[in-house]
Structures are given as C-alpha cells and as structure tokens.
Design a protein around this motif. Structure first.
Motif, mmCIF file in Angstrom:
data_model
loop_
_atom_site.group_PDB
_atom_site.id
_atom_site.type_symbol
_atom_site.label_atom_id
_atom_site.label_comp_id
_atom_site.label_asym_id
_atom_site.label_seq_id
_atom_site.Cartn_x
_atom_site.Cartn_y
_atom_site.Cartn_z
ATOM 1 N N LEU A 115 0.852 -1.193 0.000
ATOM 2 C CA LEU A 115 0.000 0.000 0.000
ATOM 3 C C LEU A 115 0.883 1.235 0.000
ATOM 4 C CD1 LEU A 115 -2.601 -1.103 2.677
ATOM 5 C CD2 LEU A 115 -2.861 -1.142 0.204
ATOM 6 N N ALA A 116 0.486 2.234 -0.780
ATOM 7 C CA ALA A 116 1.274 3.460 -0.861
ATOM 8 C C ALA A 116 0.392 4.596 -1.379
ATOM 9 C CB ALA A 116 2.470 3.256 -1.788
ATOM 10 N N TRP A 117 0.973 5.774 -1.421
ATOM 11 C CA TRP A 117 0.302 6.967 -1.952
ATOM 12 C C TRP A 117 1.082 7.494 -3.150
ATOM 13 C CZ3 TRP A 117 -4.264 8.825 -0.091
ATOM 14 C CH2 TRP A 117 -4.694 8.325 1.140
ATOM 15 N N ALA A 118 0.359 8.020 -4.131
ATOM 16 C CA ALA A 118 0.986 8.625 -5.317
ATOM 17 C C ALA A 118 0.278 9.937 -5.609
ATOM 18 C CB ALA A 118 0.864 7.696 -6.519
ATOM 19 N N LEU A 119 1.002 10.856 -6.200
ATOM 20 C CA LEU A 119 0.370 12.100 -6.638
ATOM 21 C C LEU A 119 -0.628 11.793 -7.744
ATOM 22 C CD1 LEU A 119 3.450 14.471 -6.661
ATOM 23 C CD2 LEU A 119 1.356 14.793 -5.320
ATOM 24 N N LYS A 120 -1.793 12.377 -7.656
ATOM 25 C CA LYS A 120 -2.854 12.143 -8.641
ATOM 26 C C LYS A 120 -2.366 12.468 -10.056
ATOM 27 C CE LYS A 120 -6.821 13.674 -7.315
ATOM 28 N NZ LYS A 120 -8.010 14.503 -7.055
ATOM 29 N N SER A 121 -1.541 13.492 -10.194
ATOM 30 C CA SER A 121 -1.040 13.895 -11.519
ATOM 31 C C SER A 121 -0.093 12.866 -12.140
ATOM 32 C CB SER A 121 -0.346 15.253 -11.417
ATOM 33 O OG SER A 121 0.748 15.174 -10.505
ATOM 34 N N ASP A 122 0.420 11.936 -11.329
ATOM 35 C CA ASP A 122 1.329 10.905 -11.826
ATOM 36 C C ASP A 122 0.614 9.620 -12.239
ATOM 37 O OD1 ASP A 122 3.504 12.541 -11.387
ATOM 38 O OD2 ASP A 122 4.054 11.612 -9.475
ATOM 39 N N ILE A 123 -0.713 9.604 -12.089
ATOM 40 C CA ILE A 123 -1.495 8.402 -12.341
ATOM 41 C C ILE A 123 -2.475 8.645 -13.488
ATOM 42 C CG2 ILE A 123 -3.070 6.726 -11.302
ATOM 43 C CD1 ILE A 123 -0.239 6.720 -10.072
ATOM 44 N N SER A 124 -2.589 7.656 -14.360
ATOM 45 C CA SER A 124 -3.450 7.755 -15.540
ATOM 46 C C SER A 124 -4.593 6.747 -15.447
ATOM 47 C CB SER A 124 -2.616 7.451 -16.786
ATOM 48 O OG SER A 124 -3.429 7.306 -17.921
ATOM 49 N N THR A 125 -5.700 7.063 -16.098
ATOM 50 C CA THR A 125 -6.812 6.118 -16.168
ATOM 51 C C THR A 125 -6.654 5.154 -17.348
ATOM 52 O OG1 THR A 125 -8.120 7.719 -17.419
ATOM 53 C CG2 THR A 125 -8.475 7.644 -15.024
ATOM 54 N N THR A 126 -5.648 5.368 -18.192
ATOM 55 C CA THR A 126 -5.359 4.417 -19.263
ATOM 56 C C THR A 126 -4.924 3.121 -18.606
ATOM 57 O OG1 THR A 126 -4.640 6.204 -20.709
ATOM 58 C CG2 THR A 126 -3.984 3.974 -21.330
ATOM 59 N N ARG A 127 -5.500 2.017 -19.056
ATOM 60 C CA ARG A 127 -5.301 0.740 -18.378
ATOM 61 C C ARG A 127 -4.202 -0.097 -19.016
ATOM 62 N NH1 ARG A 127 -9.751 -1.446 -15.953
ATOM 63 N NH2 ARG A 127 -8.309 -3.095 -15.391
ATOM 64 N N TYR A 128 -3.359 -0.630 -18.169
ATOM 65 C CA TYR A 128 -2.326 -1.577 -18.551
ATOM 66 C C TYR A 128 -2.403 -2.766 -17.603
ATOM 67 C CZ TYR A 128 -0.314 1.919 -21.607
ATOM 68 O OH TYR A 128 -0.133 2.819 -22.619
ATOM 69 N N VAL A 129 -1.932 -3.910 -18.056
ATOM 70 C CA VAL A 129 -1.841 -5.096 -17.209
ATOM 71 C C VAL A 129 -0.401 -5.583 -17.227
ATOM 72 C CG1 VAL A 129 -4.250 -5.799 -17.468
ATOM 73 C CG2 VAL A 129 -2.551 -6.620 -19.111
ATOM 74 N N GLN A 130 -0.020 -6.296 -16.172
ATOM 75 C CA GLN A 130 1.331 -6.824 -16.065
ATOM 76 C C GLN A 130 1.251 -8.347 -16.020
ATOM 77 O OE1 GLN A 130 3.401 -5.116 -12.760
ATOM 78 N NE2 GLN A 130 5.400 -5.553 -13.618
ATOM 79 N N VAL A 131 2.048 -8.996 -16.848
ATOM 80 C CA VAL A 131 2.005 -10.451 -16.985
ATOM 81 C C VAL A 131 2.586 -11.113 -15.735
ATOM 82 C CG1 VAL A 131 2.746 -12.401 -18.412
ATOM 83 C CG2 VAL A 131 2.142 -10.219 -19.490
ATOM 84 N N ASN A 132 1.873 -12.121 -15.209
ATOM 85 C CA ASN A 132 2.270 -12.842 -13.990
ATOM 86 C C ASN A 132 3.296 -13.939 -14.241
ATOM 87 O OD1 ASN A 132 0.478 -11.459 -12.330
ATOM 88 N ND2 ASN A 132 -1.174 -12.880 -12.790
ATOM 89 N N ARG A 133 3.211 -14.570 -15.408
ATOM 90 C CA ARG A 133 4.060 -15.722 -15.738
ATOM 91 C C ARG A 133 4.120 -15.827 -17.267
ATOM 92 N NH1 ARG A 133 -0.629 -17.777 -13.243
ATOM 93 N NH2 ARG A 133 -2.217 -18.341 -14.754
ATOM 94 N N LEU A 134 4.986 -16.661 -17.771
ATOM 95 C CA LEU A 134 5.031 -16.860 -19.217
ATOM 96 C C LEU A 134 3.617 -17.166 -19.700
ATOM 97 C CD1 LEU A 134 6.741 -17.111 -21.799
ATOM 98 C CD2 LEU A 134 6.953 -19.554 -21.290
ATOM 99 N N ALA A 135 3.129 -16.395 -20.655
ATOM 100 C CA ALA A 135 1.732 -16.531 -21.083
ATOM 101 C C ALA A 135 1.634 -16.497 -22.603
ATOM 102 C CB ALA A 135 0.901 -15.400 -20.489
ATOM 103 N N GLU A 136 0.536 -17.059 -23.087
ATOM 104 C CA GLU A 136 0.277 -17.095 -24.523
ATOM 105 C C GLU A 136 -0.731 -16.017 -24.903
ATOM 106 O OE1 GLU A 136 -1.125 -21.097 -25.093
ATOM 107 O OE2 GLU A 136 0.930 -21.887 -25.185
ATOM 108 N N VAL A 137 -0.466 -15.379 -26.031
ATOM 109 C CA VAL A 137 -1.407 -14.408 -26.597
ATOM 110 C C VAL A 137 -1.972 -15.043 -27.862
ATOM 111 C CG1 VAL A 137 -1.695 -12.101 -27.576
ATOM 112 C CG2 VAL A 137 -0.172 -12.453 -25.606
ATOM 113 N N ARG A 138 -3.292 -15.114 -27.923
ATOM 114 C CA ARG A 138 -3.995 -15.780 -29.013
ATOM 115 C C ARG A 138 -4.650 -14.765 -29.946
ATOM 116 N NH1 ARG A 138 -3.160 -21.372 -29.208
ATOM 117 N NH2 ARG A 138 -2.435 -21.964 -27.143
#
Length: 149
Positions: A76-99
């Motif tokens: 848990l942490a705090w960030a400045l609102k101006s440093d955060i975007s509503t554009t969504r990204y995801v981060q891969v957990n493990r080697l994964a396949e893209v279909r």
C-alpha cells in the motif's frame, strides 16, 4: 408456508443480495517514468518505490491531490494524482500465450514473459482480455495470466 415466513425470507434474501454486492476493483496506471510511491499523502513522507511508466496499480482511495494505491505485491502506498493515468495496462504474472481470438484453440500469436506490461484494450468478460503489445501486436490473453484487470 405462512405469509409472515415468506416475507421474512424475502427480506433476508434482499439483505443478502445487497450486502454481498460485488464491488468492482478499479485499476489505474502510472502516467510517466519515475512515479514515486510514498508512505503517506505528503511529499515529505518516506519514499517507498519509484516506478516506470504504465505500471498497473489498484486504486483504493483519493485524498486531495493524492491517490492511495496497492501494487501487484500488495504493498500500500500513496501517489500524486497527476502521476497516475486512467489508461489501463496489465502486467504479466508468468510466461503466457497471446492468441488471435479469445479461446485456447485459436492461433497462437506470441508468448509473453513475466513482468511485461501490455495495454488493456477490452475486458471481454469471458476470462479473456484484448491487449496490445508495445510493438503494436494485438491479441487475447487469459485474465489469470495478468495483474491489473
């Protein structure tokens, strides 16, 4: 059944339905390289981490110019609102396949390594996410293979 008993069951069912509503988890992403996560919502507090651009964070609360977030590891942490975007990204957990399409029998487009960040284009609500790799390739990945959706 008696009418009072039916009424009690109906009320109990409604209470359970309203108290067990699913709350959607909201995610945001870092808007630039070098986003600092702080211990408290003041710039003089201890700095916890510095993040690269497009790192997904779970949005928890807002306080003035600050946003309370949780990272993939649960920190848990705090960030400045101006440093955060509503554009969504995801981060891969493990080697994964893209279909090519949203199913396991679809053509395999490529494999993606752990920690790679992908732009989230669409949640199909079928267990598959439509994503875009930084090189422009678009495909579908299983929701359980990523964090931030």
């Amino acid at each position: 059944m008696s009418k009072p008993l039916i009424n009690q069951l109906l009320i109990a069912t409604l209470l359970v339905a309203t108290t067990s509503s699913v709350y959607a988890i909201e995610y945001r992403s870092t808007a630039k390289h070098g986003v600092i996560l702080y211990d408290a919502p003041v710039e003089t507090s201890d700095k916890r981490f510095i993040l690269s651009t497009n790192i997904p964070l779970e949005f928890l609360a807002e306080q003035g110019n600050w946003i309370r977030v949780r990272d993939r590891d649960g920190t848990l942490a705090w960030a400045l609102k101006s440093d955060i975007s509503t554009t969504r990204y995801v981060q891969v957990n493990r080697l994964a396949e893209v279909r090519k399409d949203a199913n396991t029998s679809s053509t395999l487009l490529f494999k993606v390594d752990r920690n790679v960040v992908l732009e989230l284009l669409q949640d199909t609500r079928t267990g598959w996410l439509k994503i875009k790799h930084r090189d422009g390739a678009v495909g579908y990945i299983r929701i359980e293979d990523v964090w931030g959706a």
